[in-house]
Design a protein around this motif. Structure first.
Motif, PDB file in Angstrom:
ATOM      1  N   THR A 185       5.994  -5.751 -15.355  1.00  9.37           N
ATOM      2  CA  THR A 185       4.917  -6.395 -14.699  1.00  9.37           C
ATOM      3  C   THR A 185       5.242  -6.390 -13.177  1.00  9.37           C
ATOM      4  OG1 THR A 185       4.923  -7.913 -16.650  1.00  9.37           O
ATOM      5  CG2 THR A 185       4.215  -8.892 -14.495  1.00  9.37           C
ATOM      6  N   LEU A 186       6.557  -6.417 -12.933  1.00 10.55           N
ATOM      7  CA  LEU A 186       6.929  -6.467 -11.237  1.00 10.55           C
ATOM      8  C   LEU A 186       7.136  -5.078 -10.814  1.00 10.55           C
ATOM      9  CD1 LEU A 186       9.239  -9.520 -11.858  1.00 10.55           C
ATOM     10  CD2 LEU A 186       7.035  -9.485 -11.176  1.00 10.55           C
ATOM     11  N   TYR A 187       6.790  -5.015  -9.656  1.00  9.94           N
ATOM     12  CA  TYR A 187       7.061  -3.761  -8.873  1.00  9.94           C
ATOM     13  C   TYR A 187       7.231  -4.025  -7.607  1.00  9.94           C
ATOM     14  CZ  TYR A 187       4.154  -1.429 -12.447  1.00  9.94           C
ATOM     15  OH  TYR A 187       3.478  -1.036 -13.710  1.00  9.94           O
ATOM     16  N   PHE A 188       8.735  -3.316  -6.959  1.00  9.82           N
ATOM     17  CA  PHE A 188       9.026  -3.667  -5.664  1.00  9.82           C
ATOM     18  C   PHE A 188       8.981  -2.437  -4.867  1.00  9.82           C
ATOM     19  CE2 PHE A 188      12.435  -4.435  -2.731  1.00  9.82           C
ATOM     20  CZ  PHE A 188      11.902  -5.418  -1.889  1.00  9.82           C
ATOM     21  N   GLY A 189       8.744  -2.588  -3.579  1.00  8.25           N
ATOM     22  CA  GLY A 189       8.928  -1.445  -2.702  1.00  8.25           C
ATOM     23  C   GLY A 189       8.584  -1.740  -1.455  1.00  8.25           C
ATOM     24  N   ASN A 190       8.360  -0.709  -0.623  1.00  7.99           N
ATOM     25  CA  ASN A 190       7.870  -0.665   0.575  1.00  7.99           C
ATOM     26  C   ASN A 190       6.508  -0.329   0.929  1.00  7.99           C
ATOM     27  OD1 ASN A 190       7.872  -0.331   3.577  1.00  7.99           O
ATOM     28  ND2 ASN A 190       9.352   1.100   3.481  1.00  7.99           N
ATOM     29  N   PHE A 191       5.956  -1.182   1.487  1.00  7.85           N
ATOM     30  CA  PHE A 191       4.269  -0.939   1.673  1.00  7.85           C
ATOM     31  C   PHE A 191       4.214  -0.057   2.898  1.00  7.85           C
ATOM     32  CE2 PHE A 191       3.068  -4.748  -0.709  1.00  7.85           C
ATOM     33  CZ  PHE A 191       2.427  -4.330  -1.531  1.00  7.85           C
ATOM     34  N   ASN A 192       5.189   0.042   3.679  1.00  7.81           N
ATOM     35  CA  ASN A 192       4.898   0.945   4.679  1.00  7.81           C
ATOM     36  C   ASN A 192       5.243   2.561   4.417  1.00  7.81           C
ATOM     37  OD1 ASN A 192       3.783  -0.927   6.393  1.00  7.81           O
ATOM     38  ND2 ASN A 192       5.478  -0.830   7.896  1.00  7.81           N
ATOM     39  N   ASP A 193       5.765   2.686   3.096  1.00  9.39           N
ATOM     40  CA  ASP A 193       6.124   3.964   2.749  1.00  9.39           C
ATOM     41  C   ASP A 193       4.925   4.357   1.921  1.00  9.39           C
ATOM     42  OD1 ASP A 193       7.149   6.387   1.398  1.00  9.39           O
ATOM     43  OD2 ASP A 193       8.595   5.257   0.557  1.00  9.39           O
ATOM     44  N   GLU A 194       4.327   5.683   2.217  1.00  7.47           N
ATOM     45  CA  GLU A 194       3.050   5.772   1.502  1.00  7.47           C
ATOM     46  C   GLU A 194       3.192   6.328   0.268  1.00  7.47           C
ATOM     47  OE1 GLU A 194      -0.029   7.779   3.635  1.00  7.47           O
ATOM     48  OE2 GLU A 194      -0.076   6.219   4.955  1.00  7.47           O
ATOM     49  N   ASN A 195       4.445   6.814  -0.030  1.00  6.17           N
ATOM     50  CA  ASN A 195       4.765   7.259  -1.479  1.00  6.17           C
ATOM     51  C   ASN A 195       5.431   6.421  -2.317  1.00  6.17           C
ATOM     52  OD1 ASN A 195       3.952   9.870  -0.426  1.00  6.17           O
ATOM     53  ND2 ASN A 195       6.063  10.025   0.630  1.00  6.17           N
ATOM     54  N   SER A 196       5.692   5.199  -2.032  1.00  2.00           N
ATOM     55  CA  SER A 196       6.186   4.362  -2.782  1.00  2.00           C
ATOM     56  C   SER A 196       5.428   3.814  -3.945  1.00  2.00           C
ATOM     57  CB  SER A 196       6.772   3.037  -2.115  1.00  2.00           C
ATOM     58  OG  SER A 196       5.649   2.352  -1.522  1.00  2.00           O
ATOM     59  N   LYS A 197       5.961   3.301  -5.234  1.00  2.00           N
ATOM     60  CA  LYS A 197       4.980   3.001  -6.318  1.00  2.00           C
ATOM     61  C   LYS A 197       3.884   1.878  -5.636  1.00  2.00           C
ATOM     62  CE  LYS A 197       4.053   2.671 -10.723  1.00  2.00           C
ATOM     63  NZ  LYS A 197       3.559   3.693 -11.231  1.00  2.00           N
ATOM     64  N   VAL A 198       4.470   0.764  -4.938  1.00  2.00           N
ATOM     65  CA  VAL A 198       3.750  -0.366  -4.590  1.00  2.00           C
ATOM     66  C   VAL A 198       2.575   0.116  -3.717  1.00  2.00           C
ATOM     67  CG1 VAL A 198       5.434  -1.999  -4.846  1.00  2.00           C
ATOM     68  CG2 VAL A 198       5.244  -0.762  -2.803  1.00  2.00           C
ATOM     69  N   SER A 199       2.762   1.116  -2.781  1.00  2.00           N
ATOM     70  CA  SER A 199       1.868   1.499  -1.750  1.00  2.00           C
ATOM     71  C   SER A 199       0.766   2.362  -2.803  1.00  2.00           C
ATOM     72  CB  SER A 199       2.155   2.643  -1.101  1.00  2.00           C
ATOM     73  OG  SER A 199       2.860   1.739   0.120  1.00  2.00           O
ATOM     74  N   GLU A 200       1.140   3.133  -3.662  1.00  2.82           N
ATOM     75  CA  GLU A 200       0.276   3.851  -4.871  1.00  2.82           C
ATOM     76  C   GLU A 200      -0.816   2.565  -5.259  1.00  2.82           C
ATOM     77  OE1 GLU A 200       2.022   6.371  -7.393  1.00  2.82           O
ATOM     78  OE2 GLU A 200       3.095   7.433  -5.707  1.00  2.82           O
ATOM     79  N   LEU A 201       0.205   1.786  -6.046  1.00  2.00           N
ATOM     80  CA  LEU A 201      -0.834   0.666  -6.793  1.00  2.00           C
ATOM     81  C   LEU A 201      -1.710  -0.139  -5.899  1.00  2.00           C
ATOM     82  CD1 LEU A 201       1.912  -0.641  -9.053  1.00  2.00           C
ATOM     83  CD2 LEU A 201       0.011   0.140  -9.919  1.00  2.00           C
ATOM     84  N   LYS A 202      -1.323  -0.386  -4.732  1.00  3.63           N
ATOM     85  CA  LYS A 202      -2.133  -1.008  -3.605  1.00  3.63           C
ATOM     86  C   LYS A 202      -3.428  -0.116  -3.475  1.00  3.63           C
ATOM     87  CE  LYS A 202      -2.209  -2.992   1.086  1.00  3.63           C
ATOM     88  NZ  LYS A 202      -1.328  -3.051   2.106  1.00  3.63           N
ATOM     89  N   LYS A 203      -3.226   1.097  -3.324  1.00  2.00           N
ATOM     90  CA  LYS A 203      -4.161   2.026  -2.889  1.00  2.00           C
ATOM     91  C   LYS A 203      -5.423   2.125  -4.041  1.00  2.00           C
ATOM     92  CE  LYS A 203      -2.267   5.570  -0.391  1.00  2.00           C
ATOM     93  NZ  LYS A 203      -1.555   6.484  -0.701  1.00  2.00           N
ATOM     94  N   LYS A 204      -4.693   2.186  -5.365  1.00  3.73           N
ATOM     95  CA  LYS A 204      -5.407   2.329  -6.494  1.00  3.73           C
ATOM     96  C   LYS A 204      -6.399   1.091  -6.857  1.00  3.73           C
ATOM     97  CE  LYS A 204      -4.562   3.135 -11.178  1.00  3.73           C
ATOM     98  NZ  LYS A 204      -3.566   2.713 -12.299  1.00  3.73           N
ATOM     99  N   GLU A 205      -5.598  -0.144  -6.770  1.00  4.07           N
ATOM    100  CA  GLU A 205      -6.271  -1.236  -7.369  1.00  4.07           C
ATOM    101  C   GLU A 205      -7.028  -2.003  -6.370  1.00  4.07           C
ATOM    102  OE1 GLU A 205      -6.096  -1.740 -10.282  1.00  4.07           O
ATOM    103  OE2 GLU A 205      -4.349  -1.145 -11.090  1.00  4.07           O
TER     104      GLU A 205
END
Lengths: 472, 458, 248, 175
Positions: free
Chosen positions: C192-212
C-alpha cells in the motif's frame, strides 16, 4: 487646555440676541461665490445623471464588470457623507462642548443620503440574485431543503430597506435638532418665508416639554442612526462586495467598512469646516478648538483603520489557505496594489506621522491636510474593493467555484462614463448639501445659546480659569 | 453627579490611609486563606512537575484546556485598568478619580496571574518556560522563532506589564509622600526612599499631570495590541475548527473590556464594603460605570453575533458540526446557555434600571455574573474548538479538567487576591492626590434654581 | 527556490489497504514509541505515529469498512511549523518536517494547528516493561515527557543509508535492501505504501505521481483545500457505490 | 557660598500668593522660591512661574531606540538562523511588524518614565526645608537662596503671614 476659547471672542456674540443676529444674517445672505458654486455642482450633478443613463443604455445591467466604478462611487458617498453625520452624534453623547458649532455642519450631511439612494437603484439590478451560488449572509443553498426557501432577492430587499431607513433617520435627526433654529428663523421673517418656516418648525414654542422631547428625540434618533449606519455598512460590505469575491471569508470586513466610514466622516466634516471658515466667513464660529477636537478623533480613527486592516490581514496572511491567498492577491498584492498602497499611506501612514505632533494637531491646516488625504485614500480604497469585486468574471454563472477565486482578473480602468458618474456623485452631493444650507442654518443657533449657560471664565487667586458645566 | 461632598485634605488622608497606617481586622485572616489556596495550587504544580502534564485532564484532541482559558481570562481582566484610567483620563471624565488606581493595580496582578497560567503551568516542560524567550535560549545555538504568535504574546504582555507597573508607580509618588509624612521610624525611611523626595512643587505637579496623559496615550495602543495578539494565538490557526476568524482581535478586545470593567466594578464594591470608603466611592460612580458597561456589553454582543454569522457564512460541514456541538449537545449546550445568561441576558437588562446601577449589592452580583460568563465564553471558544469533530472523525474527544488543573486555576485567583491585599496594605488603593485635585477643580454653576456641576479647566 | 536534491515523500494506495495494522506495529517498534496500554488509550493519550482510520458505511448487514492510513504529511507549507516559538519544528532541506526534541518546551501549539492531527504529546514519562527494554532502537531518541513527537519518515534510516553510501564512496543511495524505506513501508504486506524521493524523476513515487495525477488519475491529497502542500499522495478510485454518510 | 533654604507655611491660598508677591518685590528671583502644595492647583494660582519641561522629547527618542532594537532583533534572528517554517519567507514582515511595534512602544514608555522622573527633578536626595503639614493642606513657600539672604527671606515670609518658619540645608544642585 483651551477648550472653547477661540470662538465667541467678540463681545456681541456673547449674548443670545447677538448670536441670533449674526447667524440669521449669515443664513439669509448668499454670496456670488455661493451661487456660482451651486451652478457648477448642479451641472456636475446633471452630468452624473447623464452618465448613469448612458451606462444603462449602453451596457445594461447584465455585465457587472462595467459597474465597478459606479459601485465604488456609491460606497464612497456612503462612507464619507453618510458617516459624517456621526460627528454630530458621538461628541453630543459625550457632552463635549467643542462640538456645538459643528454639529449642524455634520448633521446636514444626512441630505446627501438622498443622492446616494438614487445611485443605489441601478446597483440593485446589477447585483445577481442568490441563485448564482455565491456565499451570502442569507444562507441560500439551492440543494438544501430548508435553505432553498430563502427568497433569492433577500439581499436586495434588506439592503434597500436599511439604506432608506438610514437616510430617513438622518433627515429626521436633522429636522428635529434644528426645530428651535427653524423657529428662530420663523420669528425673524415675514411673508412666504415666514409661512414656510412656520410649517417647518411645526409649532415650536420652546416649552420645557418641547425641549425635553427634543433632547430625547435627538438621543434616540442619534442612536438609531448609528445602528442603521453599522447595519447598512454590514449589508453593503458583505452582499455588495465580499460575496462577489469567491473564497473571501472575512468576518471583520463589514465592521472595518463601518469603521472606515467613521474616519472618513470626520475627514469630511473637517473639510466642510475648513471651507466654511475660509470661504463662508464663519471664522468667528468655527475655530481651532473644533479642528483640534475633531482632529484628535480622526487621528484615533486612523489608528483604528490600521488595526482593523492588520487584524484581517495577519489572519489571512498567516493562514495562507489557497482561497485566502487568492483574495490577498486580488485586493492587496495584485492588480489593485497601487490603489491599496495609496489608501494605506493616506489613511494611516500620513495621519500617523502628521497628527502625532501637537503643533500639527492643534492647527487649522494640519487636520485639513490630513483630512484631504484621508478622503483621497478612502476614494482609492473603495475603488480597490469594489472595482475588483465587480470585475470577477462569471459572477452570475453557476459554474464559478464559490470556495476559491482561480484566476485573478486584470485591473479595470475607468471608462469616460465612469468619470461622468464620479463627477456627478461628488457634484450632486455638494449641490444637495448647499441647497440644504438655505433651509437649515449651518451653525447650530440653539446649541450656541445653550453654551452661554455652561461656560464662563473665572478668576482663581492669581490666575484665570475656564469653568465648564456638565449637566446630567 | 448631583451629590458632592467637599472634604479637606486632612480628612482625605485619614480616610484613605486607614488601610495603610493600620491593619484592618479582616486583613490577616483574608490573606491567610488566599495564601493557603495559593500554596495548594503551588503544591499541585509541584506534583505536575514531578509526574508530567498527564495529571491534567488534557488529552489528544484537546491539547489546550483550563490553563489557556485562564490565561485569556486574566489577560481580559487586565484590560480594565488601562481602559478605565487611560480612556477616562483622556476624555477628562471626572468620575474616574477614585477608581483609577485600583483598576491599574488589578491590571498588574492579573497580568502576573496570566503569566502564571500560560507559560508557567501550561507548557510541557515548565523548567524551560523561562528560556522560551527571556533570556534567549542561545546556549542551544538557536534563537526564537519570531513568526510564532507565542513570541508576539510575551513581547506584548511584557511590554504591557512593564508599562502598567511603571504607570502605577509614577502615579504613586505624591501619595507615598503623604504616607511618609504620616509615619515614623523605619516605615518613614522606606516611604522616603520610595517617594524619591517628593515635595509637591508646581513643576512636579505639572509633570504628574502631563505624565498621566502621556502615559495613557502610550499605554492605550499597547493595551489594544495585547489582547489582539492573544486572540491571534487562536485565529492564525487553520488546524482547529472555528478559530480561523479575522474578527477575533476586536472581538476579544471588546470582550476583555466587558469582563475587565465588570471586575473593576466588583473591586469598587469590595472597597466600599471592606474599607468603608463610601464617601469616595458613591452610587454615582457605580452608575457611571454601569452605563459604560451597557455600551460595552452591547458592543461585545454585536461582535459575538457577527462572529457567529460569519462562522455559518461558509456553510461548511466541519464548522457547522462544531457549532452544533457547541450549542446543541450536552453539556456544552448547558454551558452555552449559562454563558449567554450570565454574560449578557442577566446583567445587561438589569443595568438598564437606575436603581440597580446605584445599588452596591446588585452591581456586585451582576458584575460577578459577567465574569462567570466571560470565563465560560473563553472556555466555549477554546475547548469545543479543539475537540474537532471533523474532518478526521477518528479524533473525536472530550475534555474535563482534573482536580490538579482546578487547583492551579484557583491558584491564579488566589494570587490576584494576595496581590491586591498586599498592595492595599502598603499603598493607598484610592489615589489621594487625584481626589484632592477633584475637590480643588470642582465648581458649580447656578442657572435659575438649578445647580449644575462644573469643573475647572485650565 | 532552488530545487533541492531530495524531497522525500510517500504514495499511499488506499485501494490496497486491508487495515492489518502491520505498519502501526512496525512503527511502534522502530521508533521507540511507548506502549499504549488500555489505560493510556482510555485517557486518549495514545501515541501512534501512523494510524489506520476505519470508517463504517451503512447499517448491518449492508455494511462496508473503509480504511485510510494517516501519518505526518510532511507538508510543504506546514501549519505546525511557524507557530512553534522555539523552532522545535521546522522544514529541512530534504523536504521533511522535522521535530527537534531538545528544543521542544511543550506548548502544544503545533498539535492544535495540525489539521491532520498527527502530532502526539508525551503526557507521561514513557515506560516499557522490563522484557521490552532491550528492544529499544539505539538509533532513535527515547523521548521524555512534556514534548511533542510525530512521524519522521524514519529519518534514521535515511541518514544511515546516506552514511553507508558516503562510506562506500557512492554518489547515489542504492536501495536494493529497501533499507532507506520507513519501517511501515517495509512492513506493509499489500504494498500500500511507497516511499521515495519526489525530486528524483526515476523513483517509484515520482512515477506514480506522474501517472495518477491529472483528470483520470486516482491521486489526491488530504485536505488539499487548506493549501498545506503535503508530501504524501493518496491513491483511491472513486467508488460510485459510496454513500455520503460514514461513521467511525 | 552655602545655600540654605527656608520654608514658610500658609493656611490659605491667598496669603501664600501674597507671600510670593512680597518675595518678588523684595528682589528675589523667580528661580529662588517655589510653592509646595499637597494637591495640584491650576497653573498660576499663586502667580508662580510656569514650569517649562521637555518631556515630549523623551518618548520620541525612546520610540526610535525601541524601533531600532526591534528591527535588529527580528531581522537579525531570522537571518542568523534561516530556518524555513511553514513556507513563510525568511524575512516575514507582518510578524516583524508586531514585535517592532511592541519594541517601539516599550522604548517610548521606558524613556517617558525616565523623563518624568528627570524632569520632575527627582530623586531629591536632600529634602531641605519641609513640613509634613503640607500634605495635610497647608501651603508651603520655600525660598532657596544664599546664606546671606536667608534672614531677609524669613522676614518677608513672616510679614506675609507665615504660620511656621523652618530652615534647611540645600545642595547646590537643588537650587
Amino acid at each position: 487646555m483651551h477648550n472653547g476659547e477661540s470662538q465667541n471672542g467678540q463681545a456681541n456674540l456673547a449674548t443670545p440676541a447677538g448670536i441670533n443676529t449674526d447667524l440669521l444674517k449669515r443664513h439669509g445672505n448668499t454670496g456670488k461665490l455661493f451661487r456660482s458654486v451651486l451652478l457648477v455642482t448642479g451641472i456636475m450633478f446633471l452630468v452624473g445623471i447623464v452618465g448613469i443613463v448612458l451606462r444603462l443604455l449602453e451596457d445594461g445591467t447584465e455585465n457587472t464588470r462595467v459597474w465597478g466604478y459606479h459601485a465604488a462611487a456609491f460606497a464612497f458617498i456612503l462612507t464619507t457623507a453618510q458617516g459624517a453625520v456621526m460627528v454630530a452624534i458621538a461628541p453630543r453623547m459625550a457632552k463635549a462642548h467643542w462640538r456645538r458649532p459643528i454639529s449642524r455642519v455634520a448633521e446636514m450631511f444626512a441630505v446627501v443620503g438622498i443622492v446616494n439612494l438614487l445611485m443605489f437603484i441601478p446597483l440593485l439590478s446589477v447585483l445577481p440574485s442568490l441563485e448564482d451560488g455565491r456565499r451570502s449572509l442569507w444562507f441560500y443553498n439551492a440543494a438544501d431543503p430548508i435553505l432553498s426557501k430563502v427568497p433569492v432577492y433577500t439581499p436586495h430587499i434588506w439592503a434597500s430597506l436599511s439604506l432608506i431607513f438610514l437616510v430617513l433617520s438622518g433627515l429626521m435627526l436633522l429636522w428635529v435638532s434644528s426645530l428651535a433654529d427653524l423657529a428662530t428663523i420663523r420669528d425673524s421673517s415675514s411673508g412666504r418665508k415666514h409661512r414656510f418656516f412656520a410649517w417647518l418648525a411645526n409649532g415650536w414654542h420652546g416649552t420645557s416639554k418641547q425641549w425635553f422631547m427634543k433632547y430625547h428625540r435627538i438621543g434616540i434618533l442619534g442612536a438609531f442612526y448609528f445602528m442603521m449606519l453599522i447595519f447598512t455598512h454590514f449589508l453593503i460590505a458583505t452582499d455588495f462586495d465580499m460575496a462577489l469575491i469567491p473564497g473571501w471569508i472575512d468576518a471583520l470586513f463589514p465592521i472595518t467598512h463601518a469603521a472606515n466610514s467613521l474616519q472618513a466622516g470626520c475627514a469630511t466634516v473637517i473639510i466642510a469646516m475648513f471651507v466654511l471658515r475660509r470661504f463662508g466667513g464663519y471664522g468667528d464660529w468655527i475655530g481651532l478648538d473644533q479642528f483640534w477636537g475633531l482632529g484628535k478623533l480622526m487621528f484615533a480613527l486612523s489608528l483604528l483603520w490600521f488595526w482593523f486592516w492588520f487584524s484581517s490581514f495577519i489572519i489571512l496572511w498567516y493562514g495562507s489557505r489557497p482561497n485566502e491567498e487568492s483574495v490577498l492577491n486580488l485586493i492587496i498584492r495584485g492588480p489593485y496594489q497601487p490603489a491599496f498602497m495609496a489608501a494605506f499611506i493616506l489613511n494611516f501612514i500620513a495621519p500617523l506621522f502628521m497628527m502625532m505632533w501637537n503643533p500639527v494637531r492643534k492647527s487649522i491646516w494640519g487636520p485639513t491636510l490630513v483630512a484631504t488625504g484621508i478622503l483621497i485614500g478612502t476614494f482609492f480604497d473603495r475603488i480597490r474593493l469594489y472595482v475588483s469585486a465587480y470585475s470577477i468574471p462569471g459572477i452570475g454563472d453557476s459554474s464559478v467555484d464559490k470556495h476559491m477565486l482561480h484566476e485573478i482578473p486584470q485591473t479595470v480602468m475607468p471608462h469616460f462614463i465612469d468619470y461622468m458618474i464620479w463627477v456627478g456623485a461628488i457634484g450632486g452631493s455638494v449641490f444637495v448639501y448647499m441647497l440644504a444650507t438655505r433651509i437649515f442654518p449651518i451653525i447650530n443657533i440653539w446649541e450656541q445659546k445653550e453654551l452661554l449657560l455652561y461656560k464662563f471664565h473665572k478668576k482663581l487667586h492669581r490666575t484665570e480659569v475656564l469653568v465648564l458645566g456638565k449637566p446630567d | 453627579m448631583q451629590e458632592h461632598i467637599q472634604l479637606d485634605q486632612k480628612q482625605i488622608n485619614d480616610d484613605l490611609l486607614s488601610g495603610v497606617l493600620r491593619t484592618p481586622r479582616w486583613w490577616l485572616p483574608a490573606i491567610t486563606v488566599a495564601l493557603l489556596v495559593f500554596l495548594t495550587g503551588m503544591g499541585a504544580f509541584g506534583y505536575m512537575l514531578n509526574k508530567g502534564v498527564g495529571v491534567t485532564g488534557l488529552n489528544r484532541p484537546v491539547f489546550w484546556g483550563f490553563f489557556m482559558v485562564n490565561f485569556v481570562f486574566w489577560i481580559g481582566i487586565s484590560h480594565a485598568g488601562i481602559m478605565i484610567s487611560a480612556i477616562l483620563r483622556l476624555t477628562q471624565a471626572e468620575w474616574r478619580r477614585p477608581i483609577t488606581r485600583a483598576a491599574e493595580v488589578l491590571t498588574v496582578f492579573s497580568l502576573m496571574a496570566a503569566l502564571m497560567a500560560a507559560p508557567l503551568v501550561h507548557v510541557g516542560r515548565p523548567w524551560r518556560a523561562g528560556l522560551w524567550v527571556f533570556p534567549y535560549d542561545f546556549a542551544r545555538g538557536v534563537w526564537i522563532n519570531i513568526r510564532s504568535p507565542f513570541i508576539w504574546d510575551p513581547s506584548a504582555v511584557m511590554t504591557y506589564l512593564t508599562a502598567s507597573t511603571l504607570f502605577v508607580l509614577i502615579a504613586l509618588l505624591p501619595d507615598l509622600a503623604v504616607i511618609r509624612d504620616r509615619t515614623t521610624g523605619r516605615a518613614r525611611v522606606l516611604y522616603s526612599i520610595l517617594c524619591l523626595g517628593w515635595r509637591g512643587t508646581p513643576r512636579q505637579w505639572k509633570l504628574q499631570a502631563v505624565a498621566g496623559i502621556l502615559l495613557s496615550a502610550l499605554v492605550l495602543p499597547v493595551f489594544v495590541s495585547v489582547h489582539s495578539i492573544v486572540s491571534w494565538d487562536f485565529a492564525v490557526q487553520i488546524g482547529t475548527e472555528s478559530w480561523h476568524s479575522t474578527i477575533f482581535a476586536p472581538y476579544f478586545i471588546i470582550g476583555a473590556i466587558h469582563s475587565g470593567v465588570s471586575a473593576v466594578a466588583t473591586i469598587m464594591v469590595l472597597m466600599v464594603w471592606l474599607w468603608n470608603w463610601d464617601k469616595y466611592l458613591r452610587p454615582d460612580h457605580l452608575d457611571a460605570i454601569g452605563r459604560l458597561l451597557i455600551v460595552v456589553a452591547t458592543t461585545w454582543f454585536f461582535f459575538f453575533f457577527v462572529e457567529w454569522i460569519f462562522a455559518l457564512y461558509t456553510l461548511e460541514d466541519p464548522e457547522i458540526a462544531m457549532r452544533e456541538l457547541q450549542v446543541l449537545q450536552w453539556p456544552w449546550s448547558g454551558l452555552f446557555i449559562l454563558f449567554l445568561i450570565t454574560a449578557f441576558f442577566f446583567p445587561v437588562p438589569l443595568w438598564l434600571f437606575k436603581k440597580v446601577r446605584r445599588s452596591f449589592f446588585w452591581m456586585f452580583v451582576t458584575t460577578i455574573s459577567v465574569n462567570v460568563g466571560m470565563w465560560l465564553e473563553r472556555f466555549l471558544i477554546i475547548v469545543p474548538g479543539t475537540m474537532r469533530k471533523q474532518p478526521f472523525v477518528f479524533d473525536w474527544g472530550s475534555y474535563h479538567p482534573s482536580i490538579m488543573e482546578i487547583l492551579m486555576v484557583a491558584m491564579t485567583f488566589a494570587w490576584v487576591v494576595i496581590g491586591l491585599l498586599l498592595f492595599a496594605r502598603i499603598f493607598p488603593l484610592i489615589p489621594l492626590f487625584d481626589i484632592k485635585e477633584g475637590m480643588v477643580g470642582r465648581d458649580e454653576i447656578k442657572i435659575g434654581r438649578r445647580t449644575v456641576p462644573a469643573s475647572i479647566r485650565e | 527556490m532552488s530545487k533541492e536534491k531530495e524531497k522525500w515523500g510517500m504514495v499511499i494506495d488506499v485501494d490496497k489497504c486491508i487495515s492489518c495494522q502491520a505498519c502501526v506495529v512496525a512503527c511502534q517498534s522502530e521508533n521507540n514509541i511507548p506502549i499504549n496500554s488500555e489505560d493510556i488509550f482510555n485517557q486518549r493519550r495514545a501515541i501512534e505515529w501512523i494510524r489506520v482510520e476505519r470508517y463504517w458505511e451503512g447499517e448491518f448487514p449492508d455494511v462496508k469498512a473503509r480504511f485510510i492510513p494517516i501519518l505526518c504529511q510532511h507538508c510543504g507549507e506546514a501549519p505546525c511549523e511557524p507557530v512553534c516559538p522555539v523552532f522545535a519544528t521546522y522544514h529541512n532541506e530534504e523536504g521533511m518536517n522535522v521535530q527537534v526534541y531538545n528544543r521542544c518546551i511543550g506548548t502544544r501549539f503545533c498539535a492544535n494547528n495540525c489539521p491532520y492531527h498527527v502530532r502526539y504529546f508525551n503526557f507521561w514519562e514513557p515506560e516499557w516493561p522490563d522484557s521490552l527494554k532491550n528492544q529499544l532502537n539505539p538509533d532513535v531518541t527515547v523521548r521524555s515527557r512534556g514534548i511533542m513527537e510525530k512521524c519522521t519518515f524514519c529519518i534514521q534510516r535515511i541518514r544511515r543509508s546516506k552514511i553507508e553510501a558516503s562510506r562506500d564512496g557512492r554518489e547515489e543511495v542504492q536501495d536494493e535492501a529497501r533499507s532507506i524505506n520507513p519501517a511501515c513501508v517495509n512492513a506493509c504486506p499489500t504494498e500500500t505504501l511507497y516511499f521515495g524521493n519526489f525530486n528524483d524523476e526515476n523513483s517509484k513515487v515520482s512515477e506514480l505521481k506522474k501517472k495518477e495525477n491529472g483528470d483520470h488519475g486516482r491521486g489526491y491529497k488530504l485536505l488539499d483545500e487548506l493549501g498545506t502542500e503535503p508530501n504524501v499522495i493518496y491513491l483511491k478510485k472513486v467508488d460510485p457505490s459510496a454513500k455520503e454518510e460514514a461513521h467511525a | 557660598m552655602a545655600i540654605r533654604s527656608v520654608l514658610g507655611l500658609f493656611n490659605n491660598e491667598d496669603t501664600a500668593a501674597d507671600a510670593l508677591d512680597a518675595l518678588n518685590e523684595a528682589g528675589f528671583d523667580q528661580s529662588e522660591y517655589e510653592v509646595l502644595t499637597g494637591t495640584p492647583y491650576p497653573e498660576g494660582t499663586f502667580g508662580e512661574a510656569e514650569p517649562v519641561h521637555k518631556l515630549y522629547r523623551f518618548p520620541l527618542i525612546g520610540a526610535a531606540c525601541g524601533f531600532i532594537v526591534g528591527l535588529l532583533l527580528t531581522s537579525g534572528t531570522q537571518l542568523a538562523f534561516p530556518l524555513v517554517t511553514g513556507g513563510k519567507p525568511i524575512l516575514s514582515i507582518p510578524p516583524m511588524a508586531i514585535i517592532m511595534y511592541e519594541g517601539t512602544m516599550l522604548g517610548a514608555i521606558l524613556f517617558t518614565v525616565v523623563g518624568i522622573i528627570f524632569e520632575s527633578r527627582l530623586p531629591r536626595l536632600l529634602m531641605g526645608a519641609y513640613n509634613t503639614k503640607i500634605t495635610e493642606g497647608a501651603i508651603g513657600v520655600a525660598v532657596t537662596t544664599d546664606e546671606t539672604k536667608v534672614s531677609q527671606a524669613e522676614d518677608v515670609l513672616r510679614n506675609a503671614g507665615a504660620e511656621d518658619l523652618k530652615r534647611g540645608w540645600e545642595t547646590e544642585q537643588n537650587r
